[in-house]
Design an enzyme around this catalytic site. Structure first.
Site, mmCIF file in Angstrom:
data_model
loop_
_atom_site.group_PDB
_atom_site.id
_atom_site.type_symbol
_atom_site.label_atom_id
_atom_site.label_comp_id
_atom_site.label_asym_id
_atom_site.label_seq_id
_atom_site.Cartn_x
_atom_site.Cartn_y
_atom_site.Cartn_z
ATOM 1 N N ARG A 92 39.266 37.458 -76.167
ATOM 2 C CA ARG A 92 38.327 38.593 -75.559
ATOM 3 C C ARG A 92 36.832 38.225 -75.683
ATOM 4 N NH1 ARG A 92 41.354 41.670 -80.181
ATOM 5 N NH2 ARG A 92 40.587 39.165 -81.393
ATOM 6 N N LYS B 76 55.283 30.952 -82.991
ATOM 7 C CA LYS B 76 55.913 31.695 -83.768
ATOM 8 C C LYS B 76 55.368 32.859 -84.768
ATOM 9 C CE LYS B 76 56.460 31.337 -88.382
ATOM 10 N NZ LYS B 76 55.664 30.562 -89.516
ATOM 11 N N HIS C 53 57.696 24.220 -85.295
ATOM 12 C CA HIS C 53 57.042 22.278 -85.302
ATOM 13 C C HIS C 53 57.476 21.891 -85.999
ATOM 14 C CE1 HIS C 53 55.027 24.130 -88.838
ATOM 15 N NE2 HIS C 53 54.254 22.906 -89.329
ATOM 16 N N LYS D 61 58.106 17.506 -85.940
ATOM 17 C CA LYS D 61 58.184 16.306 -86.807
ATOM 18 C C LYS D 61 58.641 14.653 -86.681
ATOM 19 C CE LYS D 61 56.240 19.419 -90.646
ATOM 20 N NZ LYS D 61 54.860 19.565 -90.487
ATOM 21 N N GLU E 138 55.886 24.245 -101.274
ATOM 22 C CA GLU E 138 54.928 24.213 -100.425
ATOM 23 C C GLU E 138 53.749 24.025 -101.475
ATOM 24 O OE1 GLU E 138 52.755 25.496 -96.725
ATOM 25 O OE2 GLU E 138 54.794 27.234 -97.363
ATOM 26 N N ASP F 114 58.351 33.975 -92.620
ATOM 27 C CA ASP F 114 58.025 32.918 -92.219
ATOM 28 C C ASP F 114 57.775 31.222 -92.385
ATOM 29 O OD1 ASP F 114 54.788 31.662 -92.416
ATOM 30 O OD2 ASP F 114 55.076 30.737 -94.363
ATOM 31 N N HIS G 256 61.817 27.042 -89.945
ATOM 32 C CA HIS G 256 61.968 25.768 -90.126
ATOM 33 C C HIS G 256 63.028 25.168 -90.861
ATOM 34 C CE1 HIS G 256 58.017 26.781 -88.452
ATOM 35 N NE2 HIS G 256 57.593 27.596 -89.895
ATOM 36 N N LYS H 35 55.824 28.874 -101.784
ATOM 37 C CA LYS H 35 54.462 28.600 -101.866
ATOM 38 C C LYS H 35 53.927 28.280 -103.369
ATOM 39 C CE LYS H 35 53.162 30.360 -97.009
ATOM 40 N NZ LYS H 35 52.523 29.454 -96.875
HETATM 41 P P1 NDP Z 1 44.266 33.880 -85.325
HETATM 42 O O1 NDP Z 1 44.801 34.552 -86.618
HETATM 43 O O2 NDP Z 1 43.617 32.610 -85.524
HETATM 44 O O3 NDP Z 1 44.184 34.360 -84.281
HETATM 45 C C1 NDP Z 1 43.776 33.755 -82.584
HETATM 46 C C2 NDP Z 1 43.007 34.151 -81.440
HETATM 47 O O4 NDP Z 1 43.984 35.343 -81.275
HETATM 48 C C3 NDP Z 1 41.700 34.426 -82.277
HETATM 49 O O5 NDP Z 1 41.244 33.722 -82.618
HETATM 50 C C4 NDP Z 1 41.446 35.805 -81.118
HETATM 51 O O6 NDP Z 1 41.065 35.825 -80.241
HETATM 52 C C5 NDP Z 1 43.071 36.519 -80.631
HETATM 53 N N1 NDP Z 1 43.264 37.853 -82.243
HETATM 54 C C6 NDP Z 1 43.599 37.923 -83.470
HETATM 55 N N2 NDP Z 1 43.943 38.660 -83.362
HETATM 56 C C7 NDP Z 1 43.516 39.640 -82.460
HETATM 57 C C8 NDP Z 1 44.480 40.202 -82.221
HETATM 58 N N3 NDP Z 1 44.889 41.846 -83.483
HETATM 59 N N4 NDP Z 1 44.405 41.248 -81.288
HETATM 60 C C9 NDP Z 1 44.033 40.583 -79.530
HETATM 61 N N5 NDP Z 1 44.196 39.934 -80.115
HETATM 62 C C10 NDP Z 1 43.638 39.177 -81.074
HETATM 63 O O7 NDP Z 1 45.599 33.627 -85.369
HETATM 64 P P2 NDP Z 1 46.435 31.122 -85.374
HETATM 65 O O8 NDP Z 1 45.373 31.039 -83.533
HETATM 66 O O9 NDP Z 1 45.760 31.092 -86.559
HETATM 67 O O10 NDP Z 1 47.667 31.985 -84.536
HETATM 68 C C11 NDP Z 1 48.553 31.317 -83.772
HETATM 69 C C12 NDP Z 1 49.643 32.046 -83.390
HETATM 70 O O11 NDP Z 1 50.230 30.952 -84.317
HETATM 71 C C13 NDP Z 1 50.258 32.569 -84.351
HETATM 72 O O12 NDP Z 1 50.928 33.451 -83.281
HETATM 73 C C14 NDP Z 1 50.560 32.366 -85.679
HETATM 74 O O13 NDP Z 1 52.104 32.970 -86.360
HETATM 75 C C15 NDP Z 1 50.630 31.022 -84.974
HETATM 76 N N6 NDP Z 1 51.071 29.902 -85.587
HETATM 77 C C16 NDP Z 1 49.572 29.260 -86.811
HETATM 78 C C17 NDP Z 1 49.821 28.892 -87.397
HETATM 79 C C18 NDP Z 1 48.386 28.295 -88.180
HETATM 80 O O14 NDP Z 1 48.471 27.229 -89.414
HETATM 81 N N7 NDP Z 1 47.041 28.597 -87.727
HETATM 82 C C19 NDP Z 1 50.843 27.822 -88.073
HETATM 83 C C20 NDP Z 1 51.912 28.437 -87.476
HETATM 84 C C21 NDP Z 1 52.379 29.282 -86.283
HETATM 85 P P3 NDP Z 1 39.596 36.532 -79.774
HETATM 86 O O15 NDP Z 1 39.377 37.172 -80.214
HETATM 87 O O16 NDP Z 1 39.118 35.477 -79.206
HETATM 88 O O17 NDP Z 1 40.223 36.787 -78.481
HETATM 89 C C1 BG6 Z 2 53.763 28.082 -90.744
HETATM 90 C C2 BG6 Z 2 53.467 28.629 -91.932
HETATM 91 O O1 BG6 Z 2 54.673 28.177 -89.951
HETATM 92 O O2 BG6 Z 2 54.241 27.080 -91.813
HETATM 93 C C3 BG6 Z 2 53.796 28.522 -92.729
HETATM 94 O O3 BG6 Z 2 53.676 29.484 -91.161
HETATM 95 C C4 BG6 Z 2 52.999 27.193 -93.146
HETATM 96 O O4 BG6 Z 2 52.961 29.185 -93.986
HETATM 97 C C5 BG6 Z 2 53.294 25.964 -92.272
HETATM 98 O O5 BG6 Z 2 52.237 26.102 -94.685
HETATM 99 C C6 BG6 Z 2 53.765 24.699 -93.183
HETATM 100 O O6 BG6 Z 2 54.166 23.739 -92.090
HETATM 101 P P1 BG6 Z 2 53.666 22.713 -92.830
HETATM 102 O O7 BG6 Z 2 54.575 21.585 -90.766
HETATM 103 O O8 BG6 Z 2 52.175 21.783 -93.447
HETATM 104 O O9 BG6 Z 2 54.332 21.860 -93.559
#
Ligand code: NDP
Ligand code: BG6
Length: 522
Positions: free
Chosen positions: A71, A180, A210, A214, A248, A267, A272, A372
């Site tokens: 965005r 996810k 993910h 692994k 974790e 989660d 997983h 956790k």
């Molecule tokens: P973020 O909260 O960092 O969001 C990613 C991007 O989405 C933001 O940078 C923003 O981009 C946009 N965004 C955030 N909130 C909103 C909103 N309410 N409405 C519209 N756009 C929004 O998420 P993550 O990167 O942490 O995670 C992304 C996906 O991956 C999720 O589905 C999460 O569950 C999954 N995931 C994440 C993990 C992690 O370690 N982070 C691990 C496993 C899965 P912009 O403002 O530029 O549009």
């Molecule tokens: C993510 C969960 O899918 O897996 C997190 O949303 C969790 O809560 C993570 O910490 C664990 O992944 P890994 O690869 O570090 O075991």
């Protein structure tokens, strides 16, 4: 007398001890990867480093492009600087000018709303511009890496803009990886599946987990089905029970907004941990194709009996961490973490007892736990075998004996161990359990590819083996949804606690005690 084939296999392995070379079919066609949510945490920590490392390994096609989408107004140059910084911070290998300069020139950003049809038209025009520049079509791989609240508008716009339908012109030309959580219960997972498959065909959909990327998780299939010694023992006749632990050390951290709506069951367990269980318990697939392996996982999930929700024989336990120490440092409890509701009943720990009602596993309990802020970060699958008949080594304190236990260490200290009983050297016969260890790092080195590298490459080349099929995700949601509803109805009733840095709450020990078992300390 050695068999000729065996000799040859041995000779090949000696010549190429680490077998790091990839076969030719791992080559991807000209591709543009479009990441929705490219300014986010996952993209910086995992996706950009994964793409960069595929580049280092020469696994990106010559015509490869990366398009971020989000965005905020982000000029291409700024997105490139952000990408370089993310790779520097999170990649397992250093950023080198050689690889980065090639990737940088092919990295762009498209700004727009996820629910803004015109933004998707701009995206389509950008892709068409790239194709025009190189005079050929590009496979488009959409990676939905946003919070789930915007999955639906993104899918809708991929449909109406015609971007999803690019596969009509060439099979597999357009694909989508979706992060996810895939739904938050059975009805929402069904609705999301319905939306996905009204926009894409199922073979174009890559639902990511993910853990399947692994190394040690993939090795489970190899260990089980490439070694003749395990299969005869892998059943109710020899296995006493199975314990799966995904522990974790980290707490909820800054993710309360997400975690309070999720909890450990959604989660970690629904996805997983249940994938680990399915790979451990499923039957041998007829071949290594994605469909055969996923068919077996679905069959296994369908054989799991519904959980007993309450009473003395309940199959579940949940808890939140309470204040304690981790690494010698004091750490706050779940309820004291930032942005946690004062009435939160979200579980940071869950344990389940699975009964698999099929020919192989009838009567063998599978225990699964995840949490956790536990004693340390460790994921393992432990198969505990029945004891040897006591006729010879029994009735004396000279004979310390343990049940044989085969443990797969998924992370962090990847490997396998087998507990055996051995004679203690000396002038009389005394016994003691000993451990045989195999460590990945010792045999193969430690700088192996990260899960996301394998998964992004697999999606680019069209291999969905390590992704979750629609019916598979629905089968696992069908199992956990009654638990989610039950826990919701109970509020904080029955929610135990466990000190930070421990191996979990007392109520989860009770799941095992009924069968005379105890949790292992991994
Ligand atoms: P973020 O909260 O960092 O969001 C990613 C991007 O989405 C933001 O940078 C923003 O981009 C946009 N965004 C955030 N909130 C909103 C909103 N309410 N409405 C519209 N756009 C929004 O998420 P993550 O990167 O942490 O995670 C992304 C996906 O991956 C999720 O589905 C999460 O569950 C999954 N995931 C994440 C993990 C992690 O370690 N982070 C691990 C496993 C899965 P912009 O403002 O530029 O549009
Ligand atoms: C993510 C969960 O899918 O897996 C997190 O949303 C969790 O809560 C993570 O910490 C664990 O992944 P890994 O690869 O570090 O075991």
């Amino acid at each position: 007398m050695p068999i000729a084939g065996q000799d040859k296999r041995m000779a090949d392995t000696e010549r190429h001890p680490f077998l790091h070379g990839l076969s030719k079919h791992r080559g991807a066609p000209p591709t543009v990867v479009v990441i929705f949510g490219a300014s986010g945490d996952l993209c910086a920590r995992k996706l950009m480093p994964a793409i960069y490392n595929l580049g280092v390994d020469g696994l990106l096609p010559a015509d490869f492009y990366l398009l971020g989408f989000g965005r905020k107004e982000i000029p291409d140059e700024e997105f490139r600087a952000h990408t370089a910084a993310a790779i520097k911070e999170f990649s397992r290998r250093e950023l080198t000018e050689d690889v980065w300069s090639r990737l940088k020139a092919r990295t762009f950003y498209v700004s727009g709303g996820y629910d803004e049809p015109a933004a998707f038209d701009r995206l389509a025009a950008r892709i068409a511009g790239l194709e025009k520049g190189i005079g050929q079509e590009l496979q488009t791989l959409f990676y939905i890496s946003t919070p789930p609240s915007v999955f639906a508008p993104i899918l809708a716009n991929l449909g109406t803009s015609g971007l999803a339908a690019r596969y009509v012109r060439k099979p597999n030309q357009s694909k989508v990886i979706i992060e996810k959580p895939f739904g938050r219960d059975l009805p929402s997972a069904r609705a999301l599946n319905h939306q996905m498959t009204s926009v894409f065909e199922e073979p174009q959909v890559y639902r990511i987990d993910h853990y399947l990327g692994k190394e040690t998780v993939q090795d489970l299939l190899v260990q089980r089905f490439a070694n003749a010694i395990f299969e005869p023992l892998w059943n109710r006749n020899y296995v006493d029970h199975v314990q799966i632990t995904v522990a974790e050390e980290v707490g909820v951290g800054t993710r309360a907004g997400y975690y309070e709506q999720s909890g450990c069951l959604r989660d970690m367990i629904q996805n997983h941990a249940m994938q680990l269980l399915a790979l451990t318990a499923m039957e041998a697939p007829v071949n290594l194709s994605a469909e055969s392996i996923r068919d077996e996982k679905v069959k296994l999930l369908k054989a799991i009996q519904p959980f007993k929700l309450e009473g003395p024989n309940a199959d579940l336990a949940r808890a939140q961490y309470s204040e304690g120490f981790i690494g010698g440092q004091p750490a706050s409890g779940y309820m004291q973490e930032k942005d946690i509701s004062p009435t939160s009943s979200t579980e940071s720990y869950a344990a389940l007892r699975f009964n698999i009602n099929n020919w192989r596993w009838h009567g063998v309990p599978f225990y699964l736990r995840s949490g956790k802020r536990m004693a340390r970060r460790v994921s393992e699958i432990a198969i505990r075998f029945k004891g040897a008949p006591g006729a010879l080594f029994a009735g004396s304190d000279k004979f310390a004996l343990a049940n044989n236990t085969l443990a797969f260490q998924i992370q962090p200290d990847e490997g396998m161990s087998l507990v055996l009983n051995a004679k203690i050297p000396g002038l009389e016969t005394r016994t003691q359990p000993v451990k045989m260890n195999f460590k990945y790092s010792t045999t193969f080195g430690s700088n192996t590819a990260e899960a996301y590298e394998r998964l992004v490459l697999d999606a680019m080349v069209g291999d969905s083996t390590l992704f979750i099929r629609g019916d598979e995700t629905e089968s696992s949601w069908a199992l956990v949804t009654p638990i989610l509803e039950y826990w919701k109805s109970k509020g904080r009733d029955g929610l135990d606690d466990y000190p930070v840095g421990s191996w979990g709450p007392k109520n989860s020990d009770a799941l095992l005690v009924a069968n005379g078992h105890v949790w292992r300390e991994p």
